[in-house]
Motif scaffolding. Structure first.
Motif, PDB file in Angstrom:
ATOM      1  N   CYS A 149      -9.411   1.368  -4.063  1.00 23.42           N
ATOM      2  CA  CYS A 149      -9.103   1.407  -2.631  1.00 23.42           C
ATOM      3  C   CYS A 149      -7.719   0.828  -2.356  1.00 23.42           C
ATOM      4  CB  CYS A 149     -10.155   0.619  -1.842  1.00 23.42           C
ATOM      5  SG  CYS A 149     -10.021   0.841  -0.051  1.00 23.42           S
ATOM      6  N   SER A 150      -6.932   1.560  -1.613  1.00 23.39           N
ATOM      7  CA  SER A 150      -5.625   1.077  -1.170  1.00 23.39           C
ATOM      8  C   SER A 150      -5.784   0.365   0.165  1.00 23.39           C
ATOM      9  CB  SER A 150      -4.643   2.248  -1.031  1.00 23.39           C
ATOM     10  OG  SER A 150      -5.079   3.138  -0.021  1.00 23.39           O
ATOM     11  N   THR A 151      -4.731  -0.311   0.582  1.00 19.89           N
ATOM     12  CA  THR A 151      -4.705  -0.973   1.882  1.00 19.89           C
ATOM     13  C   THR A 151      -3.611  -0.329   2.717  1.00 19.89           C
ATOM     14  OG1 THR A 151      -5.530  -3.071   1.024  1.00 19.89           O
ATOM     15  CG2 THR A 151      -4.302  -3.154   3.090  1.00 19.89           C
ATOM     16  N   TYR A 152      -3.945   0.012   3.940  1.00 22.77           N
ATOM     17  CA  TYR A 152      -3.009   0.689   4.829  1.00 22.77           C
ATOM     18  C   TYR A 152      -2.503  -0.297   5.878  1.00 22.77           C
ATOM     19  CZ  TYR A 152      -2.306   3.049   9.347  1.00 22.77           C
ATOM     20  OH  TYR A 152      -1.856   3.416  10.579  1.00 22.77           O
ATOM     21  N   GLY A 153      -1.189  -0.273   6.132  1.00 20.13           N
ATOM     22  CA  GLY A 153      -0.622  -1.138   7.162  1.00 20.13           C
ATOM     23  C   GLY A 153      -0.811  -2.608   6.833  1.00 20.13           C
ATOM     24  N   GLU A 154      -1.129  -3.379   7.851  1.00 21.40           N
ATOM     25  CA  GLU A 154      -1.325  -4.818   7.682  1.00 21.40           C
ATOM     26  C   GLU A 154      -2.799  -5.135   7.472  1.00 21.40           C
ATOM     27  OE1 GLU A 154       0.772  -7.115   7.276  1.00 21.40           O
ATOM     28  OE2 GLU A 154       2.684  -6.324   7.960  1.00 21.40           O
ATOM     29  N   GLY A 155      -3.341  -4.708   6.333  1.00 24.87           N
ATOM     30  CA  GLY A 155      -4.700  -5.079   5.992  1.00 24.87           C
ATOM     31  C   GLY A 155      -5.779  -4.183   6.559  1.00 24.87           C
ATOM     32  N   GLU A 156      -5.483  -2.907   6.748  1.00 15.60           N
ATOM     33  CA  GLU A 156      -6.471  -1.974   7.283  1.00 15.60           C
ATOM     34  C   GLU A 156      -7.021  -1.073   6.171  1.00 15.60           C
ATOM     35  OE1 GLU A 156      -5.056   0.154  10.776  1.00 15.60           O
ATOM     36  OE2 GLU A 156      -3.578  -1.416  11.113  1.00 15.60           O
ATOM     37  N   MET A 157      -8.224  -0.545   6.438  1.00 15.14           N
ATOM     38  CA  MET A 157      -8.805   0.446   5.535  1.00 15.14           C
ATOM     39  C   MET A 157      -8.030   1.765   5.646  1.00 15.14           C
ATOM     40  SD  MET A 157     -11.513  -0.497   3.787  1.00 15.14           S
ATOM     41  CE  MET A 157     -12.261  -2.132   3.682  1.00 15.14           C
ATOM     42  N   PRO A 158      -7.923   2.513   4.556  1.00 12.30           N
ATOM     43  CA  PRO A 158      -7.380   3.871   4.664  1.00 12.30           C
ATOM     44  C   PRO A 158      -8.259   4.703   5.594  1.00 12.30           C
ATOM     45  CG  PRO A 158      -7.591   3.203   2.365  1.00 12.30           C
ATOM     46  CD  PRO A 158      -8.295   2.174   3.172  1.00 12.30           C
ATOM     47  N   ASN A 184       4.841  -6.993  -0.058  1.00  9.31           N
ATOM     48  CA  ASN A 184       5.740  -7.160   1.087  1.00  9.31           C
ATOM     49  C   ASN A 184       4.964  -7.307   2.389  1.00  9.31           C
ATOM     50  OD1 ASN A 184       8.335  -7.110  -0.090  1.00  9.31           O
ATOM     51  ND2 ASN A 184       8.198  -4.902  -0.364  1.00  9.31           N
ATOM     52  N   TYR A 185       3.670  -6.991   2.345  1.00 10.90           N
ATOM     53  CA  TYR A 185       2.828  -7.109   3.535  1.00 10.90           C
ATOM     54  C   TYR A 185       1.849  -8.262   3.355  1.00 10.90           C
ATOM     55  CZ  TYR A 185       4.622  -2.467   4.599  1.00 10.90           C
ATOM     56  OH  TYR A 185       5.442  -1.407   4.855  1.00 10.90           O
ATOM     57  N   ASP A 211       0.241  -4.405  -7.189  1.00 14.84           N
ATOM     58  CA  ASP A 211       1.393  -4.264  -6.311  1.00 14.84           C
ATOM     59  C   ASP A 211       1.884  -2.814  -6.409  1.00 14.84           C
ATOM     60  OD1 ASP A 211       3.417  -4.933  -4.564  1.00 14.84           O
ATOM     61  OD2 ASP A 211       4.221  -6.561  -5.767  1.00 14.84           O
ATOM     62  N   VAL A 212       3.050  -2.529  -5.858  1.00 13.11           N
ATOM     63  CA  VAL A 212       3.547  -1.153  -5.837  1.00 13.11           C
ATOM     64  C   VAL A 212       3.717  -0.564  -7.241  1.00 13.11           C
ATOM     65  CG1 VAL A 212       4.647  -1.269  -3.582  1.00 13.11           C
ATOM     66  CG2 VAL A 212       5.879  -2.091  -5.578  1.00 13.11           C
ATOM     67  N   ASP A 213       3.958  -1.403  -8.213  1.00 16.66           N
ATOM     68  CA  ASP A 213       4.056  -0.945  -9.602  1.00 16.66           C
ATOM     69  C   ASP A 213       2.660  -1.060 -10.224  1.00 16.66           C
ATOM     70  OD1 ASP A 213       4.973  -0.101 -12.008  1.00 16.66           O
ATOM     71  OD2 ASP A 213       6.092  -1.913 -12.500  1.00 16.66           O
ATOM     72  N   LYS A 261      11.119  -9.239  -7.057  1.00 11.05           N
ATOM     73  CA  LYS A 261      10.194  -8.171  -7.417  1.00 11.05           C
ATOM     74  C   LYS A 261      10.957  -7.011  -8.050  1.00 11.05           C
ATOM     75  CE  LYS A 261       7.142  -6.895  -4.488  1.00 11.05           C
ATOM     76  NZ  LYS A 261       6.468  -6.417  -3.265  1.00 11.05           N
ATOM     77  N   PRO A 262      10.266  -6.181  -8.829  1.00 14.23           N
ATOM     78  CA  PRO A 262      10.921  -4.979  -9.350  1.00 14.23           C
ATOM     79  C   PRO A 262      11.365  -4.066  -8.211  1.00 14.23           C
ATOM     80  CG  PRO A 262       8.828  -5.388 -10.469  1.00 14.23           C
ATOM     81  CD  PRO A 262       8.878  -6.313  -9.303  1.00 14.23           C
ATOM     82  N   LEU A 263      12.428  -3.334  -8.423  1.00 15.89           N
ATOM     83  CA  LEU A 263      12.905  -2.371  -7.438  1.00 15.89           C
ATOM     84  C   LEU A 263      11.915  -1.208  -7.383  1.00 15.89           C
ATOM     85  CD1 LEU A 263      15.117  -1.487  -5.482  1.00 15.89           C
ATOM     86  CD2 LEU A 263      16.337  -0.481  -7.418  1.00 15.89           C
ATOM     87  N   ALA A 264      11.273  -1.050  -6.248  1.00 15.86           N
ATOM     88  CA  ALA A 264      10.192  -0.068  -6.119  1.00 15.86           C
ATOM     89  C   ALA A 264      10.719   1.283  -5.645  1.00 15.86           C
ATOM     90  CB  ALA A 264       9.134  -0.578  -5.146  1.00 15.86           C
ATOM     91  N   PRO A 265      10.081   2.375  -6.072  1.00 15.29           N
ATOM     92  CA  PRO A 265      10.421   3.688  -5.538  1.00 15.29           C
ATOM     93  C   PRO A 265      10.101   3.732  -4.045  1.00 15.29           C
ATOM     94  CG  PRO A 265       9.020   3.860  -7.480  1.00 15.29           C
ATOM     95  CD  PRO A 265       8.996   2.436  -7.066  1.00 15.29           C
TER      96      PRO A 265
END
Length: 600
Positions: free
Chosen positions: A116-125, A157-158, A187-189, A382-386
């Protein structure tokens, strides 16, 4: 150890993934790579072993359910990767969108993985919200016979980092499910940590439960697209073939149209997918940092077992614009600044956001000089993210080409120019003819309706028009008969009506059935796309009743929320429904994948 098969003794090999000792002299990235390599090698050896052992008595594969909650497709991709790996452990995977799962039936499954990913500031997809509402209710069924583990995707970052995955992990435990492997927060990576999680969770869960299959809901067998060979670790180098500013002179914005060649790559994408661009940091920002670190351009620093110049590392490997929480904490510790320490200690998100608004790392290092060495600074970055961008073209109209529509981030704060990482890398640094590193991310739910006769309603102000340009091009190529309605707007029609010529042509040839424009600064009273929706609410509801698909693309924090409120209001008013009934109507739209968002 040997066992009898068909009257003969055969080797009984333990099917476990090789384990890396924790004290190996490698950094985390090297360990993740090696762990993934061994897991992949192990899988191939098992498949080879199974192919050789066709004469052996067949053994029924144990079922496992893999549920995903995904906003942009990353969690779905991880779920499918887990399913492929599960087969090598004697498991029969069922991969399901959370919207397709029935909670009562889900509670009967014995083996369950959640991605499960997190959308926005801590919301469910979007596709997870309905199931989450059901499982978090007081009358939710128990999961006493379920073994599970959770993979959470997020972005540090969030502040709501991986909150949605954490909530699933905690709730399943509360309902009696047995955790067989600790949750991994990515994280993003996420590729390396995700593969490590699979390598730990799958062999363990394969040994749990019985051989019975559980019924978790409707499963649609979709044809699987061949997985691309390009990803973050192995990006495609696509030639930048064109770029042009779409705004007219006098605009307060700089929205740019980019085109990249896919010639010879074999890559394909669908309208609605995203292109991840791997940027390089701006030379001027790198120079400012080198000065603040009292370092030379050619200074050498170790990184991943290699010696590389600090300038190259700052340019290609690290996020040097947005400060990490670790960097903030170190600056507070070393300088002893009362305000910065108070903000971090109180964990006041709103106050900290206000304090950081518009500031970058250079601003902070100047305000809080901590005399960090280059090695110390790199360890706190942090690593440079795409950066992921909605694709604004259909490959069926633009053969071997992909287009993006990006707003350049530029602003002045405290007499210093600030720039977005990727948007101004593409505009100011990359030149036509240069190769840009990138890779695709599928977004299967955010797609043109499979039925070409159904209506499409698209709400995309500003750069939110990007995927809808792709949708309309796709429908044009298909010669789809379904009507298309676009709500578009920006600040001023004279300067910010991007793609005006194309939109006008689409109206004239009948491809664009309806167009409603909202240019907020063209009149004294500001008008937005949600206002146009309300003005045309009766017709909009008719399109929904005719099976129409409703799409939103753009700003998640203001526009998308306001549009969602307007949609509920339109349905309640013109459908003669209560607020509760309108909410249930929207929930059904989401379950049917007829209300989807691509928001950021």
């Amino acid at each position: 150890m040997k066992k009898m098969v068909n009257g003969e003794q055969v080797e009984n090999k333990e099917k476990t993934v090789p384990f890396l000792p924790g004290d190996l002299p490698f950094n985390n990235e090297q360990k993740q790579w090696m762990g993934g390599f061994l897991a992949g090698l192990h899988t191939r050896l098992l498949v080879k072993e199974e192919n050789v052992s066709q004469a052996a008595a067949p053994v029924a594969a144990r079922p496992i359910t893999i549920l995903y909650g995904s906003q942009t497709g990353n969690a779905e991709s991880c779920a499918e990767d887990a399913a492929e790996m599960a087969k090598a452990h004697g498991l029969s995977p069922i991969v399901m969108d959370m919207d397709d799962a029935d909670l009562a039936q889900l509670a009967t499954t014995e083996r369950l993985l959640i991605v499960c990913s997190t959308y926005g500031e801590g919301e469910m997809p979007d596709n997870a919200q309905s199931l989450w509402d059901a499982i978090s209710a007081e009358d939710a069924p128990g999961f006493a016979n379920t073994y599970y583990s959770v993979l959470a995707l997020g972005d540090t970052n969030y502040d709501g980092f991986c909150v949605a995955g954490k909530m699933w992990d905690e709730r399943l435990a509360e309902l009696g499910a047995k955790r067989i492997a600790d949750r991994v927060d990515c994280d993003v990576d996420f590729a390396g940590p995700a593969e490590n999680w699979m390598s730990e969770a799958l062999p363990t869960i394969a040994q749990k439960g019985s051989d019975q299959a559980g019924d978790v809901g409707k499963v649609e067998n979709k044809p699987k697209k061949e997985k691309s060979k390009y990803n973050r670790q192995n990006p495609l180098e696509a030639e930048l073939t064109a770029k042009r500013v779409l705004n007219k002179a006098g605009s307060s914005k700089e929205i740019v149209h980019y085109e990249f060649s896919l010639h010879g790559s074999g890559e394909h994408y669908e309208a609605g997918d995203a292109l991840n661009v791997i940027p390089r940091n701006r030379p001027d920002l790198v120079s400012e940092l080198l000065t603040l670190l009292n370092a030379d351009d050619d200074q050498i620093e170790p990184y991943n077992g290699q010696n590389r110049s600090l300038k190259t590392l700052l340019t290609e490997e690290f996020e040097i614009r947005l400060p990490s929480k670790e960097l903030l904490a170190e600056l507070a510790l070393r300088t002893g600044d009362a305000e910065l320490n108070r903000l971090l200690e109180n964990n006041d998100k709103e106050a900290l956001d206000d304090f950081l608004w518009g500031k970058d790392i250079v601003d902070l290092l100047r305000a809080y000089p901590a005399e960090l060495t280059p090695a110390e600074f790199l360890s706190l970055c942090k690593p440079l993210a795409p950066r992921a961008y909605s694709i604004s073209s259909s490959i069926n109209k633009h053969n071997e080409s992909v287009h993006l529509t990006i707003s350049s981030v530029r602003y002045n704060k405290n007499d210093r120019e600030h720039h977005g990482v990727c948007s101004t890398f593409l505009m100011d640094v990359a030149e036509v003819g240069d190769k840009v590193k990138c890779y695709f991310s599928p977004n299967k739910n955010f797609a043109v309706p499979a039925d070409d006769d159904l209506p499409m309603i698209m709400v995309g102000p500003g750069t939110g028009i990007a995927p809808f340009r792709a949708f309309l091009e796709e429908r044009e190529v298909r010669e789809a008969k379904g009507p298309n309605w676009l709500f578009f707007g920006d600040r001023n029609s004279a300067t910010d009506y991007i793609y005006e010529d194309e939109i006008t042509a689409m109206q004239k040839n009948g491809l664009l059935t309806r167009l409603d424009l909202a240019f907020s600064r063209d009149q004294e009273e500001k008008i937005y796309v949600q206002d146009r929706m309300r003005e045309n609410g009766e017709e909009l509801f008719k399109w929904l009743e005719q099976g129409g698909y409703f799409y939103i693309c753009g700003d998640a924090y203001r526009m998308a929320k306001d549009v969602d409120v307007a949609l509920h209001d339109v349905i309640a008013e013109h459908g003669g429904m209560s607020a509760q009934a309108a909410q249930e109507y929207v929930t059904q739209l989401k379950k049917q994948k007829r209300y989807v968002r691509d928001v950021y």
